[in-house]
Design a protein around this motif. Sequence first.
Motif, PDB file in Angstrom:
ATOM      1  N   VAL A  79       0.871  -1.174   0.000  1.00  0.00           N
ATOM      2  CA  VAL A  79       0.000   0.000   0.000  1.00  0.00           C
ATOM      3  C   VAL A  79       0.909   1.225   0.000  1.00  0.00           C
ATOM      4  CG1 VAL A  79      -0.324  -0.007   2.545  1.00  0.00           C
ATOM      5  CG2 VAL A  79      -2.000   1.120   1.070  1.00  0.00           C
ATOM      6  N   GLU A  80       0.558   2.185  -0.852  1.00  0.00           N
ATOM      7  CA  GLU A  80       1.348   3.416  -0.974  1.00  0.00           C
ATOM      8  C   GLU A  80       0.476   4.594  -0.584  1.00  0.00           C
ATOM      9  OE1 GLU A  80       3.044   4.081  -4.862  1.00  0.00           O
ATOM     10  OE2 GLU A  80       3.487   6.186  -4.412  1.00  0.00           O
ATOM     11  N   THR A  81       0.960   5.422   0.323  1.00  0.00           N
ATOM     12  CA  THR A  81       0.253   6.677   0.618  1.00  0.00           C
ATOM     13  C   THR A  81       0.731   7.690  -0.424  1.00  0.00           C
ATOM     14  OG1 THR A  81       1.925   6.961   2.368  1.00  0.00           O
ATOM     15  CG2 THR A  81      -0.288   6.353   3.059  1.00  0.00           C
ATOM     16  N   LEU A 102      -3.419   0.633  -3.608  1.00  0.00           N
ATOM     17  CA  LEU A 102      -3.280  -0.729  -3.098  1.00  0.00           C
ATOM     18  C   LEU A 102      -2.902  -1.638  -4.259  1.00  0.00           C
ATOM     19  CD1 LEU A 102      -3.672  -2.629  -0.661  1.00  0.00           C
ATOM     20  CD2 LEU A 102      -6.091  -2.802  -1.305  1.00  0.00           C
ATOM     21  N   ARG A 103      -1.796  -2.353  -4.108  1.00  0.00           N
ATOM     22  CA  ARG A 103      -1.326  -3.251  -5.179  1.00  0.00           C
ATOM     23  C   ARG A 103      -1.199  -4.662  -4.615  1.00  0.00           C
ATOM     24  NH1 ARG A 103       2.443   1.162  -5.397  1.00  0.00           N
ATOM     25  NH2 ARG A 103       1.790   2.608  -7.049  1.00  0.00           N
ATOM     26  N   ALA A 104      -1.674  -5.621  -5.393  1.00  0.00           N
ATOM     27  CA  ALA A 104      -1.556  -7.025  -4.989  1.00  0.00           C
ATOM     28  C   ALA A 104      -0.595  -7.737  -5.933  1.00  0.00           C
ATOM     29  CB  ALA A 104      -2.927  -7.695  -5.029  1.00  0.00           C
ATOM     30  N   ALA A 107       0.347  10.852  -0.905  1.00  0.00           N
ATOM     31  CA  ALA A 107       0.805  12.206  -0.542  1.00  0.00           C
ATOM     32  C   ALA A 107       2.316  12.254  -0.361  1.00  0.00           C
ATOM     33  CB  ALA A 107       0.104  12.672   0.732  1.00  0.00           C
ATOM     34  N   ASP A 108       2.901  11.148   0.144  1.00  0.00           N
ATOM     35  CA  ASP A 108       4.344  11.155   0.413  1.00  0.00           C
ATOM     36  C   ASP A 108       5.097  10.048  -0.319  1.00  0.00           C
ATOM     37  OD1 ASP A 108       3.469   8.964   1.814  1.00  0.00           O
ATOM     38  OD2 ASP A 108       3.907   9.764   3.805  1.00  0.00           O
ATOM     39  N   GLY A 109       4.381   9.238  -1.091  1.00  0.00           N
ATOM     40  CA  GLY A 109       5.050   8.175  -1.862  1.00  0.00           C
ATOM     41  C   GLY A 109       5.589   7.036  -1.011  1.00  0.00           C
ATOM     42  N   LYS A 110       5.214   6.972   0.275  1.00  0.00           N
ATOM     43  CA  LYS A 110       5.702   5.893   1.145  1.00  0.00           C
ATOM     44  C   LYS A 110       5.021   4.584   0.765  1.00  0.00           C
ATOM     45  CE  LYS A 110       7.307   7.815   5.507  1.00  0.00           C
ATOM     46  NZ  LYS A 110       7.076   7.889   6.943  1.00  0.00           N
ATOM     47  N   ILE A 111       5.809   3.522   0.694  1.00  0.00           N
ATOM     48  CA  ILE A 111       5.277   2.209   0.320  1.00  0.00           C
ATOM     49  C   ILE A 111       5.437   1.263   1.501  1.00  0.00           C
ATOM     50  CG2 ILE A 111       5.632   0.216  -1.197  1.00  0.00           C
ATOM     51  CD1 ILE A 111       6.309   2.167  -3.446  1.00  0.00           C
ATOM     52  N   TYR A 112       4.344   0.591   1.850  1.00  0.00           N
ATOM     53  CA  TYR A 112       4.343  -0.334   2.976  1.00  0.00           C
ATOM     54  C   TYR A 112       4.041  -1.733   2.439  1.00  0.00           C
ATOM     55  CZ  TYR A 112       3.693   4.100   5.434  1.00  0.00           C
ATOM     56  OH  TYR A 112       3.839   5.385   5.892  1.00  0.00           O
ATOM     57  N   PRO A 113       4.991  -2.670   2.572  1.00  0.00           N
ATOM     58  CA  PRO A 113       4.722  -4.039   2.122  1.00  0.00           C
ATOM     59  C   PRO A 113       3.618  -4.664   2.976  1.00  0.00           C
ATOM     60  CG  PRO A 113       7.061  -3.721   2.634  1.00  0.00           C
ATOM     61  CD  PRO A 113       6.327  -2.527   3.154  1.00  0.00           C
ATOM     62  N   ILE A 114       2.779  -5.455   2.333  1.00  0.00           N
ATOM     63  CA  ILE A 114       1.656  -6.100   3.020  1.00  0.00           C
ATOM     64  C   ILE A 114       1.744  -7.607   2.795  1.00  0.00           C
ATOM     65  CG2 ILE A 114      -0.874  -6.308   3.121  1.00  0.00           C
ATOM     66  CD1 ILE A 114       0.071  -3.538   3.955  1.00  0.00           C
ATOM     67  N   LYS A 115       1.621  -8.363   3.864  1.00  0.00           N
ATOM     68  CA  LYS A 115       1.546  -9.821   3.765  1.00  0.00           C
ATOM     69  C   LYS A 115       0.626 -10.300   4.877  1.00  0.00           C
ATOM     70  CE  LYS A 115       5.671 -10.410   6.565  1.00  0.00           C
ATOM     71  NZ  LYS A 115       7.035 -10.850   6.684  1.00  0.00           N
ATOM     72  N   ALA A 116       0.369 -11.604   4.921  1.00  0.00           N
ATOM     73  CA  ALA A 116      -0.513 -12.131   5.966  1.00  0.00           C
ATOM     74  C   ALA A 116       0.002 -11.692   7.334  1.00  0.00           C
ATOM     75  CB  ALA A 116      -0.576 -13.650   5.873  1.00  0.00           C
ATOM     76  N   GLY A 117      -0.870 -11.108   8.120  1.00  0.00           N
ATOM     77  CA  GLY A 117      -0.496 -10.604   9.446  1.00  0.00           C
ATOM     78  C   GLY A 117      -0.328  -9.099   9.476  1.00  0.00           C
ATOM     79  N   SER A 118      -0.210  -8.459   8.296  1.00  0.00           N
ATOM     80  CA  SER A 118      -0.083  -6.991   8.264  1.00  0.00           C
ATOM     81  C   SER A 118      -1.452  -6.351   8.455  1.00  0.00           C
ATOM     82  CB  SER A 118       0.454  -6.511   6.910  1.00  0.00           C
ATOM     83  OG  SER A 118       1.690  -7.086   6.594  1.00  0.00           O
ATOM     84  N   VAL A 119      -1.460  -5.251   9.168  1.00  0.00           N
ATOM     85  CA  VAL A 119      -2.687  -4.460   9.302  1.00  0.00           C
ATOM     86  C   VAL A 119      -2.334  -3.009   9.007  1.00  0.00           C
ATOM     87  CG1 VAL A 119      -2.439  -4.074  11.813  1.00  0.00           C
ATOM     88  CG2 VAL A 119      -4.714  -3.982  10.767  1.00  0.00           C
ATOM     89  N   TYR A 120      -3.208  -2.321   8.267  1.00  0.00           N
ATOM     90  CA  TYR A 120      -3.039  -0.871   8.161  1.00  0.00           C
ATOM     91  C   TYR A 120      -4.348  -0.199   8.517  1.00  0.00           C
ATOM     92  CZ  TYR A 120      -4.813  -1.249   3.269  1.00  0.00           C
ATOM     93  OH  TYR A 120      -5.544  -1.518   2.145  1.00  0.00           O
TER      94      TYR A 120
END
Length: 133
Positions: free
Chosen positions: A70-72, A97-99, A74-87
Amino acid sequence: MIVRHLADIIGSERDVKAENGNWESRRLILNNDAVGFSLHDTIIHAGTETLLWYKYHIEAVYCIEGEGEVETTADGKIYPIKAGSVYLLNGMERHMLRATKTMRMVCVFNPPVTGTEVHDADGAYRPGAEVKA
Ligand code: 9YT
């Protein structure tokens, strides 16, 4: 008490598919259950990219299967998401949101989704008409 099973939701009017085919949202709890939140079991299909911006809702998203990011925007920050991640979108953040592998997400919305919302051009759900129980 309300008891439901995902199997009863699939294929019903509570099983909502994105127009662009990117995701499918099985709405387990909705506004007309009158508990202050909605609960969705959502599939984000592999290889998709979806721009979302919940301007009127807070959403918590808990990944239980798959991988992506998931990328915000406004600031281009990218957060990797996998099983167990919550945002938690507690600041009405516009996000992409990219899968990479099909993801299964448990999503909670406050205020609750009525089931009639569609994403607008910005990726927001407009507050829907109140649905009576
Ligand atoms: C994770 C996300 O926001 N996906 C879009 C669909 C939405 N969660 C829904 O309506 O279930």
